[in-house]
Enzyme design. Structure first.
Site, PDB file in Angstrom:
ATOM      1  N   ASP A   9       0.868  -1.180   0.000  1.00  0.00           N
ATOM      2  CA  ASP A   9       0.000   0.000   0.000  1.00  0.00           C
ATOM      3  C   ASP A   9       0.904   1.229   0.000  1.00  0.00           C
ATOM      4  O   ASP A   9       1.445   1.624   1.037  1.00  0.00           O
ATOM      5  CB  ASP A   9      -0.905   0.027   1.248  1.00  0.00           C
ATOM      6  N   ASP A  31      -6.193   5.458   4.377  1.00  0.00           N
ATOM      7  CA  ASP A  31      -4.767   5.680   4.578  1.00  0.00           C
ATOM      8  C   ASP A  31      -4.277   5.187   5.927  1.00  0.00           C
ATOM      9  O   ASP A  31      -3.585   5.898   6.649  1.00  0.00           O
ATOM     10  CB  ASP A  31      -4.463   7.166   4.410  1.00  0.00           C
ATOM     11  N   HIS A  48      -5.146  11.808  13.701  1.00  0.00           N
ATOM     12  CA  HIS A  48      -6.136  11.708  12.632  1.00  0.00           C
ATOM     13  C   HIS A  48      -7.310  10.809  13.015  1.00  0.00           C
ATOM     14  O   HIS A  48      -8.345  10.839  12.345  1.00  0.00           O
ATOM     15  CB  HIS A  48      -5.512  11.136  11.357  1.00  0.00           C
ATOM     16  N   ASP A  83       2.736  18.852  13.785  1.00  0.00           N
ATOM     17  CA  ASP A  83       2.812  17.854  12.705  1.00  0.00           C
ATOM     18  C   ASP A  83       2.389  18.545  11.409  1.00  0.00           C
ATOM     19  O   ASP A  83       1.647  19.534  11.436  1.00  0.00           O
ATOM     20  CB  ASP A  83       1.818  16.728  13.046  1.00  0.00           C
ATOM     21  N   HIS A 137       0.487  17.498   9.148  1.00  0.00           N
ATOM     22  CA  HIS A 137      -0.889  17.170   8.715  1.00  0.00           C
ATOM     23  C   HIS A 137      -1.886  17.756   9.705  1.00  0.00           C
ATOM     24  O   HIS A 137      -1.578  17.910  10.894  1.00  0.00           O
ATOM     25  CB  HIS A 137      -1.087  15.645   8.686  1.00  0.00           C
ATOM     26  N   ASP A 160       7.052  15.381  10.678  1.00  0.00           N
ATOM     27  CA  ASP A 160       6.988  15.398   9.214  1.00  0.00           C
ATOM     28  C   ASP A 160       6.953  16.844   8.728  1.00  0.00           C
ATOM     29  O   ASP A 160       6.931  17.097   7.530  1.00  0.00           O
ATOM     30  CB  ASP A 160       5.790  14.597   8.700  1.00  0.00           C
ATOM     31  N   TYR A 194       8.742  10.959   8.949  1.00  0.00           N
ATOM     32  CA  TYR A 194       9.028   9.787   8.116  1.00  0.00           C
ATOM     33  C   TYR A 194      10.408   9.809   7.483  1.00  0.00           C
ATOM     34  O   TYR A 194      10.809   8.850   6.845  1.00  0.00           O
ATOM     35  CB  TYR A 194       7.920   9.646   7.060  1.00  0.00           C
TER      36      TYR A 194
HETATM   37  N1  LIG Z   1      -4.462   8.932  -0.799  1.00  0.00           N
HETATM   38  C1  LIG Z   1      -3.451   9.638  -1.537  1.00  0.00           C
HETATM   39  C2  LIG Z   1      -2.167   9.709  -0.761  1.00  0.00           C
HETATM   40  C3  LIG Z   1      -2.496   9.951   0.681  1.00  0.00           C
HETATM   41  N2  LIG Z   1      -1.326   9.895   1.557  1.00  0.00           N
HETATM   42  C4  LIG Z   1      -1.818   9.789   2.918  1.00  0.00           C
HETATM   43  C5  LIG Z   1      -0.716   9.977   3.908  1.00  0.00           C
HETATM   44  C6  LIG Z   1      -1.292   9.941   5.315  1.00  0.00           C
HETATM   45  C7  LIG Z   1      -0.279  10.555   6.218  1.00  0.00           C
HETATM   46  C8  LIG Z   1      -0.749  10.445   7.638  1.00  0.00           C
HETATM   47  C9  LIG Z   1       0.303  10.903   8.567  1.00  0.00           C
HETATM   48  O1  LIG Z   1       1.393  11.186   8.197  1.00  0.00           O
HETATM   49  C10 LIG Z   1      -0.036  10.977   9.996  1.00  0.00           C
HETATM   50  S1  LIG Z   1       1.066  12.065  10.875  1.00  0.00           S
HETATM   51 ZN   LIG Z   2       1.697  13.950   9.934  1.00  0.00          ZN
END
Ligand SMILES: NCCCNCCCCCC(=O)CS
Ligand SMILES: [Zn+2]
Length: 667
Positions: free
Chosen positions: A20, A92, A135, A172, A174, A265, A305
């Site tokens: 994935d 995700d 999230h 973060d 996101h 990140d 990451y």
């Molecule tokens: N569906 C198209 C690509 C989506 N990428 C999703 C990445 C999720 C990252 C979640 C994260 O980093 C939590 S801190």
């Molecule tokens: Zn993040």
């Protein structure tokens, strides 16, 4: 009190079991390299390592629904096919037979951290956990998250300890929509998040992540979204948002506890964020939050990451929690246009909710053309550039953060005989060999002063020498004439080739013009006498109608003027002078003393006038690294003061663009 570190390798024992592309970056090595770096840098030995525990159902149900918890409970017994099937209903994220166990440990780690801080066993702490949490929503896993670690920790703190106000800072890259949904109508939890947004083109592509989503009902104003609509954001962009938005509101809110969704990140090299802020920025972001809630800060790992920048950023964060000197941030080129647009929008959206923003007129800055925003001539991140910009996140390179050495002595003091030396401070012994100093001193500095004054000044000079050699971190002197001593100190330091003194003068008093004109001293004076002087690039007179007794006006000057100026000037020494009769209250003085340690490796020299001897203890306490007491919820500052500060900012921002809060009008 110490710093807690919570980590257990059990949380590395789950991973993606199928293909994935969206999830492959969330790997167990994220924790092992972070913890490994802490061990290698001797930081785990300096922390109080607390054991993890599993959260119990009741704690998880503080945020999540029973049906969701029941569903997740089934995953340990699932076959690979069932796990894949189960995962499809969420976005995700992936499941694994051991992820439910790890998710309970992640929540339990956050709760252990909250317990140890709120029970006063530790000052602050960090939990290194996976899966992340911000999230995940009431009945859904999302974005690698299963249970919302920090949201549960906030509800837990409210329920078990009766905490009244909690600030959650989510740095973060996101948007932690799970946290936002959990508290959007709750005025006791102020949620701040910045996040890569690109006008809703970036994941999770929610309109709910934009700046105009401010919370609902009672919670209106208690949800702050800062969208990054460009990639390549740098340290200046992050600091601008802290100085001109988060800190003023956070101080007005006056939280009893600070929780950090510590995702890294948002650091350079990360494939998700594609930003350019360096790991040492997290040393400063952490520190700037440590003067809130009397230092009660719990940081919980979220994303991150790029294993190199993640490990460095975690170390920077923990080192600051431990109280080590901050690394100076260099080449702060000021915020980019996109940041200013976002900042202007968020401030406007929250103006009605926060009095610190009420009078912020945010004058459109006509005279500054866009090229001034990137003073260093760096390509404007608004246009793709050849070279650095073309590198993929993984190819990005950046310098290893500098070592942050603790001087053998933290605080040294020069006090007249008879004034007791605060515990843990080191009194500069009078047996110091003063040697030629005295004579040159008498000739160069103090023509007609008495020997006592000359001796005191020579000791103050040796405080400065010791800071220069990093033998001591900071110093405090109680002197007969603070103004005269200040002038001598500036002269003495200005003699050094690459010295830059950030002189913060609290209270009335005349600053000799030669101090201001040498360009090697940046002076900010907060006072009440309105001498109507315009000041100059290096002299910033902040006149408050009610003078330094006005905590709101003083606080506004601290965040929207002092901090940005200090960061951009990047001094080698901070000279903080409390003029007699300044009227500044002790707590505000302590907050100021605390914040100024962001600069110059913490080399702060504080000068007090002899009749302010009652200030020695409270000042020394901050210099020793104790958090300042809370100011209380701040009322609105006087309209005319707020406007005076805004006028000052708009005059100065041509020279100091970290003062900018709005995007220039022209092209
Ligand atoms: N569906 C198209 C690509 C989506 N990428 C999703 C990445 C999720 C990252 C979640 C994260 O980093 C939590 S801190
Ligand atoms: Zn993040």
């Amino acid at each position: 009190m110490g710093t807690a570190l919570i980590y257990d390798e059990e949380m590395t024992k789950y991973k993606l079991l199928w293909v994935d592309p969206a999830c492959k970056i969330e790997v167990p090595e994220r924790l092992t390299v972070s913890h490994g770096a802490l061990v290698r840098n001797g930081l785990t030995d300096r922390c109080i390592c607390l054991p993890v525990r599993e959260a119990v159902d009741a704690e998880i149900l503080l945020v999540h629904s029973e049906e969701y918890l029941e569903a997740v409970k089934q995953t340990p017994h699932m076959t690979l096919e069932d796990l894949k099937e189960f995962t499809l209903q969420y976005g995700d994220v992936y499941f694994h037979p051991n992820i439910y166990h790890c998710a309970k440990l992640a929540v339990g780690s956050a709760l252990q951290l909250v317990d140890s801080v709120l029970m006063g066993k530790v000052k602050n702490g960090m939990a290194l956990v996976r899966p992340p949490g911000h999230h995940s929503m009431r009945s859904a896993a999302n974005g690698f998250c299963v249970f919302n670690n920090v949201a549960i920790a906030a509800q837990y703190a409210k329920q078990k300890y009766g905490v009244k106000r909690i600030l959650i800072v989510d740095w973060d890259i996101h948007h932690g929509q799970g946290v936002q949904y959990c508290f959007e109508d709750d005025p006791s939890v102020l949620y701040f998040s910045w996040h890569r947004y690109e006008h809703q083109k970036f994941w999770p592509n929610l309109k709910d992540s934009d700046y105009d989503i401010v919370g609902k009902g009672e919670g209106a104003g208690f949800n702050i979204n800062v969208p990054w609509n460009k990639v390549g954001m740098e340290n200046s962009d992050y600091l601008s948002v802290f100085c001109h938005l988060l800190l003023p509101i956070a101080y007005e809110f006056c939280p009893d506890l600070v929780l950090v969704c510590a995702g890294f990140d948002s650091a350079i090299g990360d494939p998700e964020g594609e930003m350019c802020a360096t790991p040492d920025i997290f040393a400063h972001l952490t520190y700037l939050l440590m003067n809130l809630a009397e230092g009660k800060l719990c940081a919980v790992l979220e994303g991150g990451y790029n294993l190199t920048s993640l490990a460095q950023s975690v170390c920077q964060t923990v080192q600051t929690l431990l109280g080590d000197p901050l690394p100076p941030l260099t080449n702060l080129t000021g915020p980019c246009r996109s940041t200013l647009e976002s900042l202007q929008c968020v401030r406007a959206a929250h103006r009605q909710h926060w009095s610190c923003l009420r009078h912020a007129v945010d004058l459109p800055t006509f005279e500054i053309s866009t090229k001034r925003i990137k003073l260093s001539g760096e390509g404007n991140k608004d246009e793709a550039e050849v070279g650095e910009e073309q590198k993929s996140p993984e190819e990005k390179i950046w310098p290893e953060p500098p070592k942050r050495i603790c001087p053998p002595v933290c605080s040294a003091v020069v006090l007249p005989d008879g004034v007791v030396c605060p515990d843990a401070c080191e009194r500069l012994s009078s047996s110091e060999d003063l040697g030629p100093h005295l004579l040159t001193l008498k000739n160069d500095f103090l023509k007609d002063a008495d020997d006592g004054a000359v001796t005191a000044l020579s000791r103050v000079f040796s405080l400065i020498d010791k800071m220069k050699n990093n033998e001591i971190r900071n110093g405090l002197a109680l002197v007969g004439d603070a103004a005269m001593t200040m002038t001598c100190v500036v002269q003495y330091v200005a003699a050094e080739v690459d010295s830059r003194v950030f002189l913060v003068c609290v209270g009335n008093g005349n600053i000799p013009s030669h101090v201001i004109e040498d360009g090697k001293t940046l002076v900010v004076q907060i006072k009440d006498e309105d001498t109507e002087e315009q000041g100059s690039k290096y002299y910033v007179p902040v006149c408050l109608k009610k003078g330094c007794t006005d905590t709101s006006g003083f606080a506004q000057a601290m965040f929207s003027l002092l901090l940005p100026l200090g960061y951009q000037y990047n001094p080698s020494l901070v000279l903080l002078v409390r003029m007699p009769g300044s009227g500044v209250c002790d707590i505000m003085w302590q907050q100021l003393t605390g914040l100024l340690q962001s600069f110059a490796h913490g080399h702060t020299l504080v000068l007090l006038q002899e009749d302010d001897k009652a200030c020695v203890g409270p000042t020394a306490s901050i210099l020793l690294g104790n958090p300042a007491p809370p100011l209380g919820q701040l009322p609105a500052s006087l309209k005319e003061d707020a406007e005076a500060v805004e006028r000052l900012r708009s005059r100065l921002q041509a020279d100091w663009n970290l003062l900018l809060t709005t995007a220039p009008e022209n092209g």
